[in-house]
Write an enzyme that holds these catalytic residues in place. Structure first.
Site, PDB file in Angstrom:
ATOM      1  CG  ASP A   1      48.164 -76.674   6.259  1.00 55.59           C
ATOM      2  OD1 ASP A   1      48.268 -75.555   6.892  1.00 55.59           O
ATOM      3  OD2 ASP A   1      47.459 -77.819   6.912  1.00 55.59           O
TER       4      ASP A   1
ATOM      5  CD  GLN B   1      44.139 -79.740  12.040  1.00 58.88           C
ATOM      6  OE1 GLN B   1      43.851 -78.697  11.495  1.00 58.88           O
ATOM      7  NE2 GLN B   1      45.205 -80.050  12.394  1.00 58.88           N
TER       8      GLN B   1
ATOM      9  CE  LYS C   1      44.576 -75.045  11.750  1.00 59.96           C
ATOM     10  NZ  LYS C   1      44.840 -76.369  11.195  1.00 59.96           N
TER      11      LYS C   1
END
Lengths: 311, 311
Positions: free
Chosen positions: B164, B141, B97
């Protein structure tokens, strides 16, 4: 559901005692066949589930809940209904709700507005009800006139008082398996299924109709039935016999498996790629399919967030 | 999708120019057959959609978006990633990422915390990032250690920075067809489908897997494809040939139809009740099925709201 399972269902104490199940009038059970095989019997009609009777039972439970809440020194629950225009169906629905509320000991009021009411005025009324400590629940009877955005008005209701369950936060919580106020029709379907003793976990359910206020929440309720799992991912879970000729196959699986030849760990999806590619029209590989695209979309979201393009 | 349609697809300028579509190596097209029937041709393998190539294209678009945003005098987009513990897969994902972010000109930072970090500390970090005007996007994460509730942490992120797309408000907006930050994997699947030119509107889509962060948002994205309609309701839409022997049928339809004998208006559902009841195991009538139950559930919601049982 096989008939033998059904037979078991129908003879359990719970269901045989339930007043909302009407046994079919010409159910035939042959005593001669019974010793041979318990599961062979003839039945020609479905059991009709009476929503009217089941609702009476639930209303009794609610009435008890209301009484015990009040007996603890609390204020009587109060439902405020906003009704716009003179759609006869809407007026009938509201009348039914008020009558039922009074039966269980819930206060209610109807705020009647003409068809010409502005969205601003409706939002003002909602705001007042939001902060009124007397009001426990707020309901805007749909449909609203075309010049009013229903979603804006429904989202004006504070989520805690949104008894129709249409607020973004209530829908989001429903979808994520958290406690929420569930849209009443979806909740009705759920209770009908559950109180009748019908198992849905692991079953295929067809929801015909995909409206946002009925079909979607029903699908979501049934989707969250039972514990959901972090996606396990199973290599070659999807084999070519499962795939229709010409289908598009997008593989989001991530599995690390040992290559039998090289002994090295290798990334694989959930699809039997080599077999399925012969049948599909489009297919994404793993690696090099959804993975890099996911990273790209994360960056796109970051740009959208930075440029305030969504909020 | 029939092969003839596919043939049309593959020869459109848009798709033939797309670098992410690799034509199967032994595609056979007989020139002799072509004049006879354009739709007869032999093809033995699916077209492989390269997510890697498509992601490159999207990253180019993002890079242009970033540059033009900055050229207007705005701050460079910034992604903050919270990474807990030392799961090697998580570290790999985060590295990918960061690398991709730098490629498109997005700043990023990783906040690394040990496996023993408390939920409170994580929420504190999230709070600081929420109010930091430098930060455009926040990503935690997953997975987090067992002693931390993932949903609580994800919901701590302000929806505007939730890149997200796991926040209740983003999921709720997605489900209700409103602009939102869409979970990146679901968004990736959507882009793969749409950029390849595959129509999904009116098609049957199978989503295998019902996780809350992948399967559910994909299903919801495809569910909201195209305009949704207020449920019309069609009397006798559901006929007995559509119903599996022993199925449970719950009818939420509401239709007023004129009785051919009495001439009076009569309430009906969407199910051919008399025919379907002979095949189903359980069935709800209209009226007297879902309707009264819906009113009961509304009252239950009012009681839940009054007793503050949800919020």
């Amino acid at each position: 559901m096989p008939r033998n399972l059904l037979a078991t269902h129908c003879t359990t104490e719970h269901n045989s005692a339930a007043s909302w199940l009407s046994a079919p009038s010409f159910l035939c059970w042959s005593p001669l066949l019974e010793p041979l095989c318990q599961c062979i019997f003839l039945r020609h009609e479905a059991i009709v589930i009476s929503g009217t009777e089941m609702a009476k039972q639930i209303q009794k439970e609610i009435q008890q809940g209301v009484e015990s809440w009040i007996s603890l020194g609390n204020r009587r629950p109060h439902l405020s209904i906003i009704l716009v225009g003179d759609n006869p169906a809407s007026h009938t629905y509201v009348r039914n709700k008020i009558r039922a509320a009074s039966t269980v000991g819930i206060c209610s009021e109807v705020i009647l507005k003409p068809q010409t009411v502005s969205q601003e005025e409706l939002l003002d009324i909602v705001d007042q009800l939001n902060v009124d400590p007397r009001v426990s629940g707020i309901l805007v009877q749909l449909p609203l006139p075309d010049h009013v955005e229903e979603q804006t008005v429904c989202n004006g209701i504070t989520p805690e008082k949104d008894v129709d369950g249409f607020h973004i936060i209530n829908i989001g919580r429903l979808c994520l398996d958290q406690h929420s106020l569930i849209p009443a029709t979806a909740s009705a379907v759920w209770e009908i299924i559950k109180r009748t003793g019908i198992e849905t976990f692991g079953k295929n359910v067809v929801v015909a109709g995909r409206s946002k206020n009925v079909g979607m929440p029903i699908a979501m309720l049934l989707h969250t039935d039972g514990e959901h799992q972090r996606p396990g991912g199973i290599p070659k879970l999807i084999t070519s016999d499962m795939v229709k000729e010409g289908a598009t196959v997008i593989d989001v699986g991530i599995n690390y498996v040992q290559d039998p030849v090289t002994g090295k760990m290798r990334l694989m999806g959930d699809v039997d790629f080599e077999a399925v590619r012969k049948k599909a029209s489009f297919i994404t590989p793993v690696p090099g399919g959804v993975g890099p695209m996911t990273v790209a979309m994360l960056l796109k979201n970051t740009l959208l967030a930075a440029t305030k393009s969504v909020y």
